[in-house]
Write an enzyme that holds these catalytic residues in place. Structure first.
Site, PDB file in Angstrom:
ATOM      1  N   ASP A 154       1.530  39.624 -23.085  1.00  0.00           N
ATOM      2  CA  ASP A 154       1.388  38.151 -21.976  1.00  0.00           C
ATOM      3  C   ASP A 154       0.241  38.719 -20.890  1.00  0.00           C
ATOM      4  O   ASP A 154       0.491  39.594 -20.354  1.00  0.00           O
ATOM      5  CB  ASP A 154       2.633  38.041 -21.317  1.00  0.00           C
TER       6      ASP A 154
ATOM      7  N   GLU B  23      -0.877  34.494 -24.886  1.00  0.00           N
ATOM      8  CA  GLU B  23       0.355  35.406 -25.410  1.00  0.00           C
ATOM      9  C   GLU B  23       0.650  35.270 -26.693  1.00  0.00           C
ATOM     10  O   GLU B  23       0.297  34.384 -27.500  1.00  0.00           O
ATOM     11  CB  GLU B  23       1.468  35.148 -24.421  1.00  0.00           C
TER      12      GLU B  23
END
Length: 361
Positions: A14, A109
């Site tokens: 992420d 992500e």
């Protein structure tokens, strides 16, 4: 715990405040300042917030007027999706050096299954470290990573040491790690579901684990199996390569039933801001808008409409949703839940496909 869960090695990567970090990277004057990517107007929505802004409580999908109230010095920058997509392509090219089993969740992500990696590394932890270093070398941006034996725990782990960190949840740690977490921190349990769980006395992973599957099925239907598993640190979902997102939506269950149009308008406007904020975060828009209405007798209706032009912004989404909801008023019974969804997704800024003219009119 079965053999597959123990042997799988999943990484969730992420990027840290991705859109805002790109803007601060490209404009040195913005570094160290509280920054929001999005529109600054009365109907604007925060698509991303820098960590300097987050310290004031500014969050993605928040109305811009609320964000400015929380942080008077907040600087707004219009999103540049072409730049974010280009940087995202660099990042995903790095992922592909390590594994072909990649499930993108958004521009910033993704899940990676590194059970059988393309390069020889001693552990999934070492792979996550290498990925983060290569991302920083290529883009100048930082990423956080979570490493575990399933997707649910990997995503939880990536939040644990943000920003610019990583965390590992081993099979031995998994059940205890989940037991101590509030249910509202579980990915896959939204605010409305968390509130329902609280009403049932379920506040932590351990509380959830003590519930019989039969009770969870009565209360949560088809989601019960997932909740039953994650309370025990079990998640058998595979990393799905090229899994397309089909829709972006939000819904809200009201403390008191809605009977009046004014209350419904306010609820739809709020939901539309939230949904559009999520669309912005993912760099998406769509051509189909759907409204869900659940009445106090639990009867439910869904109304949708597809238009040639994609949704432009939160006010446009709100207007389309209100046009769909208007024929339901005045309602014969109170409304306990409303939902707004955008589907027929495409990248924001993408030109709509040319339409074929009708043969007759």
């Amino acid at each position: 715990m079965d053999r597959q869960e123990v042997t799988r090695r999943i990484i969730h990567v992420d990027m840290d405040a991705f859109y805002a970090s790109v803007e601060q990277r490209d404009n040195p004057d913005l570094r160290g300042r509280p920054l929001a990517v999005g529109g600054a107007g009365r109907r604007g929505v925060v698509a991303a917030a820098s960590y300097e802004a987050r310290r004031f409580g500014v969050r993605s999908a928040m109305p811009s007027v609320t964000a400015q109230r929380k942080c008077p010095d907040l600087v707004f920058v219009r999103p540049r999706f072409d730049v974010y997509r280009a940087v995202s392509a660099q990042i995903h090219a790095i992922f592909a050096r390590f594994t072909p089993v990649i499930q993108p969740l958004s521009l910033d992500e993704a899940y990676l299954d590194v059970t059988n990696p393309l390069q020889a590394y001693p552990s999934a932890t070492a792979i996550a470290t290498a990925i983060r270093a290569q991302i920083h070398d290529a883009t100048g941006l930082t990423a956080s990573a979570g490493v575990s034996y399933n997707k649910f725990l990997a995503k939880l782990a990536s939040d644990y040491r943000k920003p610019n960190g990583q965390f590992v949840i081993t099979p031995r740690m998994g059940p205890d790690f989940v037991a101590n977490l509030p249910v509202e921190d579980f990915h896959g349990i939204g605010p409305a579901t968390a509130a329902r769980m609280h009403a049932l006395g379920i506040r932590t992973g351990l509380d959830l684990r003590t519930q019989p599957l039969s009770r969870l099925l009565r209360q949560f239907g088809k989601a019960a199996d997932f909740y039953y598993g994650i309370a025990r640190g079990i998640d058998e979902r595979p990393v799905e390569v090229n899994r397309p997102r089909r829709s972006v939506g939000a819904e809200r269950t009201f403390d008191a039933d809605i009977h009046e149009w004014v209350g419904a308008q306010a609820a739809i406007a709020d939901l539309s801001e939230r949904v559009w904020g999520r669309c912005l975060t993912r760099g998406l828009t769509g051509i189909t808008v759907t409204v869900k209405v659940k009445y106090n007798d639990f009867r439910q209706i869904v109304r949708g409409r597809t238009e040639a032009e994609p949704v432009r912004d939160a006010p446009d989404l709100g207007q389309r949703a209100m046009d769909l909801l208007a024929p339901c008023f005045p309602p014969r019974r109170g409304i306990r839940l409303l939902g707004v969804t955008v589907s027929g997704l495409r990248e924001a800024g993408e030109e709509p496909a040319p339409r074929q003219l009708a043969l007759f009119g």
